[in-house]
Design an enzyme around this catalytic site. Structure first.
Site, PDB file in Angstrom:
ATOM      1  N   GLU A   1      45.256  38.559  32.269  1.00 10.98           N
ATOM      2  CA  GLU A   1      46.197  39.610  32.686  1.00 10.98           C
ATOM      3  C   GLU A   1      47.386  38.937  33.355  1.00 10.98           C
ATOM      4  O   GLU A   1      47.231  38.249  34.377  1.00 10.98           O
ATOM      5  CB  GLU A   1      45.537  40.613  33.639  1.00 10.98           C
ATOM      6  CG  GLU A   1      44.519  41.486  32.939  1.00 10.98           C
ATOM      7  CD  GLU A   1      43.957  42.606  33.799  1.00 10.98           C
ATOM      8  OE1 GLU A   1      44.679  43.094  34.689  1.00 10.98           O
ATOM      9  OE2 GLU A   1      42.792  42.972  33.557  1.00 10.98           O
TER      10      GLU A   1
ATOM     11  N   GLU B   1      37.638  41.547  37.174  1.00 12.17           N
ATOM     12  CA  GLU B   1      38.061  41.692  38.576  1.00 12.17           C
ATOM     13  C   GLU B   1      36.883  42.114  39.456  1.00 12.17           C
ATOM     14  O   GLU B   1      36.969  43.096  40.208  1.00 12.17           O
ATOM     15  CB  GLU B   1      39.254  42.659  38.698  1.00 12.17           C
ATOM     16  CG  GLU B   1      40.481  42.123  37.987  1.00 12.17           C
ATOM     17  CD  GLU B   1      41.797  42.797  38.372  1.00 12.17           C
ATOM     18  OE1 GLU B   1      41.781  43.821  39.062  1.00 12.17           O
ATOM     19  OE2 GLU B   1      42.855  42.270  37.972  1.00 12.17           O
TER      20      GLU B   1
HETATM   21  O1  AHR Z   1      46.417  46.105  33.944  1.00 16.90           O
HETATM   22  C1  AHR Z   1      46.184  47.074  34.913  1.00 16.90           C
HETATM   23  C2  AHR Z   1      45.034  46.713  35.842  1.00 16.90           C
HETATM   24  O2  AHR Z   1      45.379  45.583  36.585  1.00 16.90           O
HETATM   25  C3  AHR Z   1      43.748  46.299  35.185  1.00 16.90           C
HETATM   26  O3  AHR Z   1      42.979  47.395  34.823  1.00 16.90           O
HETATM   27  C4  AHR Z   1      43.074  45.518  36.229  1.00 16.90           C
HETATM   28  O4  AHR Z   1      42.193  44.549  35.720  1.00 16.90           O
HETATM   29  C5  AHR Z   1      44.226  44.914  37.022  1.00 16.90           C
HETATM   30  O5  AHR Z   1      44.072  45.122  38.377  1.00 16.90           O
END
Ligand code: AHR
Length: 501
Positions: A304, A173
């Site tokens: 994610e 990110e």
């Molecule tokens: O999964 C929680 C958070 O969500 C992670 O650390 C991040 O990569 C995303 O914003």
């Protein structure tokens, strides 16, 4: 009567097992308590890893595990987590709850966890606050077999032989918590950092993953690919093996995510609608990737995804601990079907997160452990791992109140390594069972077995009632001349195993 057409002779792609991957971050009680309790814990463990949790994860054949973050990755300095535990640095986990991180779970412990799970390793490196040298040395520490400062340090710390790093993420990110970069800026950083992620063993190459977009940030995808492909030979594909994508499902938007267990029917359908948006995201980001990589050599890595609700009342807001209901089960089933159907581009996906955080497959409370409805979906879908995707089309309709509608069903079909056809179906309706005619264009269904997860939309497992939701065998399916006839119950995820002659 809806029709599901299957063409058993038309293979559309290979379903990488990694599509059923997982993610573990130093966040809340995921690593500490959830996975790792330390060698001296009264909770039964092997080298510090909880035996009950490892056993439950082995049942769903975790193919790959991502670590150490997440946002934590771009603040993680790997050298803090090696060597004698009493000498390891303590730090504040500023992102997640402001708790003390004692670094007792580091590289050696992660590799030991993956060894016990029998899964591939996906390490996420630090671009946001780390140096090129730090990243380069981590890769050397983990993978170099020979005489070198980092290989010697690894041996001194008790691991003579190198490990296999299957995937390495160059930042996380980086458009946000990983440095707030612009896409061109990250593209330039990626070019430089990845240069020093060396392949020390050609027989066991490290696949490099670049940081991709947040949700529908198509500009990020375009500009990162443009920057990484500039003045590079075409066959280098921007020096990457994968490009990530992050998308979480929350019914009320980022500011008002809603309760994990207390929701209305409208919120149910809104959740289905929002999760189905993954189809559009994969398609549109995929179209941009096609421009730079028409041969689809670079995988889309959805590392994610899952439901993100408000934390459970009374728990640390920074720990992101949430319950998991039949709604999460449907979200899991829908997304895994979408990933299967895009397996020509989606090469890995990692649900967030494995234990005690967001859409977890396992929850723990002290020495107690429960499997969530999401765990059962992974249990049902595992036959798709390493299978061949077959051509299939399902007639669907929209379901839900005006403005909150989603397709009423999803499906994916594969020919498994066991030589059997595997059909997974989801029914998003909370009130309607759907009769389905399964029509095979060739071959004949000679036998069928079914397993189903179904229940009222709020149902979930608790530590006092751990088996409220679980799979049962499914009998409402019959062989027919041209395929199968079945009725898919409301609010369900179904797996059929079909012998085709
Ligand atoms: O999964 C929680 C958070 O969500 C992670 O650390 C991040 O990569 C995303 O914003």
């Amino acid at each position: 009567m809806a029709k599901l057409h299957i063409r058993p002779d038309v293979v559309k792609g290979h379903i990488n097992p990694e599509i059923q991957g997982h993610f573990s971050e130093h966040l809340g009680r995921c690593i500490y308590e959830g996975l790792y309790v330390g060698e001296n814990s009264p909770i039964p463990n092997t080298n510090g890893m909880r035996n009950d949790v490892v056993e439950a994860l082995k049942e769903i054949h975790i193919p790959v595990l991502r670590w150490p973050g997440g946002c934590f990755a771009d603040e993680y300095h790997w050298k803090d987590g090696i060597g004698p535990k009493e000498n390891r640095k303590k730090m504040i986990n500023t992102h997640w709850g402001g708790v003390v991180e004692d670094n007792s779970f580091g590289t050696h412990e992660f590799m030991e966890l993956c060894r016990q799970l029998g899964c591939k390793t996906y390490i996420n490196g630090n671009v946001g606050s780390g140096t090129v040298q730090e990243m380069s040395e981590w890769v050397e520490y983990m993978t170099f077999d020979g005489v070198s400062p980092m290989a010697d340090l690894r041996a001194k710390n008790g691991h003579e032989k190198p490990w296999k790093v299957d995937y390495f993420g160059v930042g996380n990110e980086n458009w946000g918590c990983g440095g707030n970069m612009l896409p061109e800026q990250y593209g330039m950083m990626y070019r430089r950092y990845q240069t020093y992620v060396r392949n020390y063993n050609n027989a066991a190459p490290v696949a490099k993953i670049a940081c991709g977009s947040n949700v529908d940030d198509y500009e990020w995808t375009e500009k990162v690919l443009e920057t990484t492909n500039r003045r590079m030979p075409k066959e280098a594909h921007g020096a990457m093996d994968g490009l990530s994508l992050h998308y979480y499902t929350h019914p009320g938007g980022w500011e008002n995510k809603g309760s994990a267990t207390d929701f209305t029917e409208t919120e149910w359908y809104e959740t289905m609608k929002r999760t189905y948006y993954m189809e559009e995201l994969v398609t549109r980001h995929g179209a941009i990737m096609d421009k730079y990589d028409p041969e689809k050599k670079v995988g889309m890595i959805v590392d994610e995804w899952g439901c993100w609700f408000d934390v459970e009342p009374g728990t640390n807001p920074g720990f992101l601990y949430q319950q998991n209901t039949m709604r999460d089960a449907l979200v899991a089933g829908i997304n895994l079907n979408i990933f299967n159907k895009h397996c020509d581009r989606v090469k890995m996906a990692n649900i967030a997160q494995m234990v005690n955080v967001l859409q977890s497959v396992i929850l723990t409370d002290g020495e107690r452990m429960i499997k969530t409805p999401t765990w059962f979906v992974f249990y049902l879908y595992q036959a798709h791992q390493d299978a061949e995707l077959l051509d299939s089309t399902l007639e669907t309709a929209m379901v839900g109140p005006e403005g909150h509608q989603a397709p009423n069903m999803t499906e994916s079909v594969s020919m498994g390594k066991d030589g059997k056809m595997h059909i997974t179906l989801t029914n998003e309706s909370v009130s309607e069972d759907y009769p389905i005619d399964v029509i095979l264009d060739s071959g004949k269904a000679a036998a069928v077995e079914g397993m189903i997860l179904t229940g009222e939309m709020h149902e979930h497992n608790t530590f006092d009632n751990p088996e409220q939701v679980k799979c049962t065998s499914f009998d409402d399916v019959k062989l027919a001349d041209d395929g199968l006839k079945l009725t898919l119950p409301k609010c369900s995820v179904l797996h059929l195993t079909v012998t085709v002659k």
